[in-house]
Design an enzyme around this catalytic site. Structure first.
Site, PDB file in Angstrom:
ATOM      1  N   GLU A  86     -10.500  13.266  -8.790  1.00 55.66           N
ATOM      2  CA  GLU A  86      -9.049  13.177  -8.974  1.00 55.66           C
ATOM      3  C   GLU A  86      -8.434  12.503  -7.753  1.00 55.66           C
ATOM      4  O   GLU A  86      -9.045  12.467  -6.701  1.00 55.66           O
ATOM      5  CB  GLU A  86      -8.436  14.589  -9.048  1.00 55.66           C
ATOM      6  CG  GLU A  86      -8.837  15.380 -10.244  1.00 55.66           C
ATOM      7  CD  GLU A  86      -8.479  16.860 -10.073  1.00 55.66           C
ATOM      8  OE1 GLU A  86      -7.573  17.184  -9.274  1.00 55.66           O
ATOM      9  OE2 GLU A  86      -9.126  17.677 -10.732  1.00 55.66           O
ATOM     10  N   LYS A  94      -6.059  12.466  -4.578  1.00 51.62           N
ATOM     11  CA  LYS A  94      -5.528  13.487  -3.681  1.00 51.62           C
ATOM     12  C   LYS A  94      -4.065  13.149  -3.405  1.00 51.62           C
ATOM     13  O   LYS A  94      -3.750  12.205  -2.678  1.00 51.62           O
ATOM     14  CB  LYS A  94      -6.318  13.520  -2.373  1.00 51.62           C
ATOM     15  CG  LYS A  94      -5.890  14.637  -1.450  1.00 51.62           C
ATOM     16  CD  LYS A  94      -6.910  14.808  -0.348  1.00 51.62           C
ATOM     17  CE  LYS A  94      -6.629  15.921   0.628  1.00 51.62           C
ATOM     18  NZ  LYS A  94      -5.313  16.360   0.857  1.00 51.62           N
ATOM     19  N   ASP A 143      -0.427  13.416  -1.941  1.00 51.02           N
ATOM     20  CA  ASP A 143       0.041  13.858  -0.631  1.00 51.02           C
ATOM     21  C   ASP A 143       1.324  14.673  -0.773  1.00 51.02           C
ATOM     22  O   ASP A 143       2.420  14.195  -0.531  1.00 51.02           O
ATOM     23  CB  ASP A 143       0.262  12.640   0.267  1.00 51.02           C
ATOM     24  CG  ASP A 143       0.282  13.032   1.732  1.00 51.02           C
ATOM     25  OD1 ASP A 143      -0.022  14.204   2.032  1.00 51.02           O
ATOM     26  OD2 ASP A 143       0.600  12.180   2.570  1.00 51.02           O
ATOM     27  N   TYR A 196       2.268  17.953 -10.360  1.00 53.92           N
ATOM     28  CA  TYR A 196       1.038  17.615 -11.079  1.00 53.92           C
ATOM     29  C   TYR A 196       0.106  18.828 -11.045  1.00 53.92           C
ATOM     30  O   TYR A 196      -0.185  19.354  -9.968  1.00 53.92           O
ATOM     31  CB  TYR A 196       0.343  16.432 -10.413  1.00 53.92           C
ATOM     32  CG  TYR A 196       1.042  15.112 -10.658  1.00 53.92           C
ATOM     33  CD1 TYR A 196       0.758  14.360 -11.800  1.00 53.92           C
ATOM     34  CD2 TYR A 196       1.977  14.624  -9.756  1.00 53.92           C
ATOM     35  CE1 TYR A 196       1.389  13.146 -12.026  1.00 53.92           C
ATOM     36  CE2 TYR A 196       2.617  13.409  -9.979  1.00 53.92           C
ATOM     37  CZ  TYR A 196       2.316  12.680 -11.116  1.00 53.92           C
ATOM     38  OH  TYR A 196       2.936  11.491 -11.343  1.00 53.92           O
ATOM     39  N   LYS A 207     -11.099  11.224   2.394  1.00 57.17           N
ATOM     40  CA  LYS A 207      -9.821  10.725   2.914  1.00 57.17           C
ATOM     41  C   LYS A 207      -9.855   9.207   3.101  1.00 57.17           C
ATOM     42  O   LYS A 207     -10.799   8.672   3.682  1.00 57.17           O
ATOM     43  CB  LYS A 207      -9.519  11.384   4.265  1.00 57.17           C
ATOM     44  CG  LYS A 207      -9.317  12.889   4.180  1.00 57.17           C
ATOM     45  CD  LYS A 207      -7.987  13.265   3.570  1.00 57.17           C
ATOM     46  CE  LYS A 207      -6.893  13.260   4.595  1.00 57.17           C
ATOM     47  NZ  LYS A 207      -6.524  14.507   5.176  1.00 57.17           N
ATOM     48  N   CYS A 225      22.258   0.204  30.279  1.00 57.45           N
ATOM     49  CA  CYS A 225      22.471   0.364  28.845  1.00 57.45           C
ATOM     50  C   CYS A 225      22.704  -1.013  28.214  1.00 57.45           C
ATOM     51  O   CYS A 225      23.539  -1.780  28.711  1.00 57.45           O
ATOM     52  CB  CYS A 225      23.683   1.252  28.589  1.00 57.45           C
ATOM     53  SG  CYS A 225      24.170   1.269  26.858  1.00 57.45           S
ATOM     54  N   CYS A 255      26.745  -0.947  27.147  1.00 58.56           N
ATOM     55  CA  CYS A 255      27.880  -0.763  28.064  1.00 58.56           C
ATOM     56  C   CYS A 255      27.513  -1.041  29.515  1.00 58.56           C
ATOM     57  O   CYS A 255      28.359  -0.944  30.400  1.00 58.56           O
ATOM     58  CB  CYS A 255      28.452   0.643  27.922  1.00 58.56           C
ATOM     59  SG  CYS A 255      27.379   1.898  28.635  1.00 58.56           S
ATOM     60  N   CYS A 273      21.561   6.634  28.283  1.00 60.38           N
ATOM     61  CA  CYS A 273      22.822   6.108  28.768  1.00 60.38           C
ATOM     62  C   CYS A 273      23.723   7.333  28.913  1.00 60.38           C
ATOM     63  O   CYS A 273      23.947   8.066  27.956  1.00 60.38           O
ATOM     64  CB  CYS A 273      23.426   5.138  27.754  1.00 60.38           C
ATOM     65  SG  CYS A 273      25.130   4.742  28.153  1.00 60.38           S
ATOM     66  N   CYS A 293      30.259   5.239  25.974  1.00 60.34           N
ATOM     67  CA  CYS A 293      29.501   4.044  25.579  1.00 60.34           C
ATOM     68  C   CYS A 293      29.772   3.749  24.102  1.00 60.34           C
ATOM     69  O   CYS A 293      29.613   4.626  23.257  1.00 60.34           O
ATOM     70  CB  CYS A 293      28.015   4.280  25.810  1.00 60.34           C
ATOM     71  SG  CYS A 293      26.983   3.010  25.069  1.00 60.34           S
TER      72      CYS A 293
END
Ligand code: IVH
Length: 701
Positions: A114, A116, A118, A234, A324, A419, A422, A437, A442
């Site tokens: 089947e 797998k 997730d 399922y 897997k 930053c 600014c 920052c 800002c």
């Protein structure tokens, strides 16, 4: 003779169930959505006229439950175990050999392969109901494998889970009316994308992958939200008293489909391990076409008798294994690195990649997390890098595949000192990996703050969405769109805007004028009026939402609620010391300090004052507490016979007590239920008094 209301109701229900099965289980509807809705509306109207005829298995009753406080804990009929993994052909062949060796040579195994999925596993309990039908009684999450959480109200909203199964179908599959179905709940990719768009629009962090999103959704306390999310289920096991109901697993899958549950169609039996490998080879390319995530193939011994013979190791059956798939990765070029500024000022480096197709989508951005990660990878602009996409939304760079030859430019990535928006120098606090920052005004931060402030779960100003926020800060729609198509997660544009900003602080939205709004692109009279009205209405939002909207570090929904209830007003909170704050449940020293730091900052206090003047709600009803358990600290552990942990906690707190997560010398009582673990041991070691539920109730009076 005309049908009685009861007959009409029954026949509408049968018809609706039939169409739900065609639509949600078999993916082949035979009527239009409008016809289905019309039929549902007829049933709703009839039921409204005859409320005595409403039954819990009616198609109208999927979303019935009220928001919940928590989930009851229920033991599984037999443990929900996990699977051992194989990562390559050799490991799979070794497993096949172990299986064959454990069975008599005269009785070789046959396998079922089947996909797998997730998601997360779920147990559904059906029990005999009227007219020989089976009725969904309970849905349990895996929990710790032995004890699951009762999420029935949420499971009922999953359309591919039948609320009842008619006797005719049970008969066709030769099944009794009470049994347990186990399978996987998943969130399809489209639903996942939609959920994350909603979350981002609400100023919340997106879920990292569909599995986490499904897990979070099934444990959501509001069935309404679960119903909107479109989870799917399922089925793959059919048990009775914890044992397989049918002699072959392949028969189980067929029977599940016969009684109307959704069974993934991609399965087959295999007589040899080579046939299994063949299935795996065909399954992997399916990954990008299914519309939901799979992370491998599950192989099970078909015969229940052989399964019994093989038995279990500690945590997994010997008769099944998960093969897997490797994570989906691709190689592409790192073209540039952008630096995005978040709400808290955190600066995140984002890789701009030459677009590449990986894991079903085209990827052009990947996170580089922080400066340390860039260093660790040793990556430079111009390098060929490996990009990996697990089930996660945001792809990551896993390694440098190849440095370009000497003729190609290769630039070192320099983390900016200032930053990007600014120009305030960035700060890296001791022990932290992130650069921030620290300029509270800002514009990049303000943009994120505004989105958060206006979001549905905060001040709920619907008209103040991403585009509007961008415009209020002086961006044109074209600028906004250019930036949005670049950013993965809707972070604030880092480029300076072309127009003058209308808003320089959160409080400014309460002083917006209609004339100003009318100058913006695509804003007519109606939109402007409606936005101003919504802004006005937001002043009625309760104090806890205002607190949440301030964006104090570490203060989420729960903490904001607790602060509002405990202090009852903004002023009391502003005056609270770190000690006052830590006295509240859920507020640890780190949170308390963040709150104090926030209100110690002049600029923040100015903002709060301006919001007060604008007329926002600054008081809340204070929680009235009993005093019986005042000054006493409790720790809860194990499963109590009647109370859920949440209920016990509420009772203790209502009586003035405090509930803490860990046992220390300061703990007055440990309340222990069944399967209490290390906390009980620690209590005994420290000589802390231990109560059972009855003793707790007595103490509560
Ligand atoms: S059978 C004894 N079949 O994978 C446990 N599990 O890694 C047997 N899963 O906990 C589980 N698709 O949540 C089985 N077709 C499938 C599956 C499947 C996904 C999940 C399940 C399980 C986990 C183990």
């Amino acid at each position: 003779m005309a049908a009685t209301p009861e007959q009409q109701i029954n026949s509408l229900r049968d018809e609706l169930r039939h169409h739900e099965h065609l639509y949600y289980v078999l993916d082949s509807p035979s009527i239009s959505d409008a016809e289905y809705d019309a039929m549902m509306n007829r049933l709703k109207a009839l039921e409204a006229d005859h409320p005595a005829l409403i039954t819990p298995d009616s198609p109208t009753q999927r979303v019935g439950g009220k928001p919940r406080e928590g989930f009851a804990k229920v033991a599984h009929s037999r443990p929900m175990l996990s699977l051992d993994n194989a990562y390559n052909e050799d490991e799979l062949r070794a497993w096949d050999k172990r299986v064959c060796d454990a069975l008599p040579a005269s009785d070789p195994p046959s396998y079922v392969c089947e996909l797998k999925l997730d998601g997360l596993s779920l147990a559904l309990h059906y029990s005999a109901a009227a007219h020989g039908a089976a009725q969904l009684e309970r849905g349990l999450t895996r929990g710790d494998g032995t004890i699951g959480e009762d999420v029935t109200t949420n499971v009922r909203t999953i359309r591919s889970v039948p609320l009842s199964i008619p006797a005719t179908k049970l008969k066709a599959a030769h099944l009794p009316a009470s049994f347990e179905v186990r399978g996987e709940v998943i969130l399809p990719q489209t639903a996942f994308v939609k959920m994350n768009e909603d979350r981002v629009a609400q100023g919340l962090a997106p879920a990292v992958n569909p599995r986490n999103a499904a897990a979070g959704t099934i444990r959501t306390l509001e069935p309404n939200i679960v119903a909107q999310r479109r989870l799917d289920f399922y089925a793959y096991f059919l048990l009775r008293d914890g044992e397989p109901l049918l002699p072959l697993h392949s028969e189980t899958l067929k029977a599940l489909a016969t009684i109307g549950l959704r069974v993934n169609t991609h399965w087959r039996t295999a007589n040899t391990i080579d046939e299994v490998l063949d299935f795996i080879a065909n399954a992997e390319p399916l990954r990008d076409t299914l519309g939901y995530e799979i992370d491998g193939v599950v192989i099970k011994v078909d015969s229940a008798a052989q399964q019994r013979r093989l038995g279990f190791t500690g945590k997994a059956p010997r008769w099944a294994i998960a093969y897997k798939f490797p994570a989906r990765a691709a190689t592409t070029r790192l073209d540039d690195v952008l630096f995005q500024v978040g709400r808290t000022g955190k600066v995140t480096p984002v890789a701009a990649l030459a677009p590449i197709f990986v894991g079903g989508t085209t990827v052009s951005r990947a996170t580089l997390h922080n400066a340390d990660e860039i260093e660790r990878l040793g990556v430079r602009i111009g390098d060929l890098v490996e990009v990996e996409r697990g089930g996660d939304v945001i792809p990551k760079i896993t390694r440098v595949v190849e440095e370009p030859n000497a003729t190609t430019a290769r630039h070192k990535i320099t983390f900016p000192a200032d930053c990007p928006r600014c120009k305030t120098p960035l700060v890296r606090e001791e022990g932290e990996v992130d650069f921030r920052c620290i300029n509270a005004s800002c514009p990049a931060r303000l943009e994120e703050e505004l989105r958060h402030f206006a979001s549905r779960s905060v001040m709920n100003i619907e008209g103040l969405g991403e585009v509007m926020v961008s415009q209020l800060l002086g961006h044109t729609i074209a600028e906004h769109e250019a930036e949005a198509s670049m950013g993965q997660n809707g972070d604030a544009p880092t480029e300076a805007p072309t127009r003058k900003a209308l808003v320089h602080s959160l409080a400014d939205i309460y002083h917006l004028k209609k004339e100003d709004l009318l100058h913006l692109e695509r804003i007519g009279e109606k939109t402007a009026d409606s936005l101003l009205e919504q802004i006005e209405n937001s002043k009625k939002q309760p104090l806890n939402r205002v607190l949440l909207g301030l964006g104090i570090r570490h203060v989420g929904e729960r903490t904001a609620q607790a602060l509002a209830e405990e202090f009852g007003s903004m002023d009391a909170l502003i005056a609270a010391s770190v000690e006052d704050l830590t006295r509240i449940n859920d507020v640890g020293p780190k949170v308390a300090e963040a709150i104090r730091e926030f209100f110690d900052n002049r600029k923040n206090l100015d903002l709060v004052e301006r919001l007060r003047k604008a007329g926002l709600t600054f008081t809340a009803e204070k929680r009235v507490r009993g005093t019986r358990l005042e000054g006493l600290t409790f720790v809860l552990t194990g499963t109590l016979p009647t109370l859920t942990r949440e209920e016990a906690k509420e009772k203790i707190e209502a009586a003035g007590g405090r509930v803490s997560g860990s046992v220390s010398k300061k703990t007055d009582y440990v309340v222990a239920g069944e399967e209490a673990g290390s906390k009980l041991d620690k209590a005994n070691a420290l000589g802390v008094k231990v109560l059972d539920e009855a003793a707790l109730l007595e103490l509560l009076g």
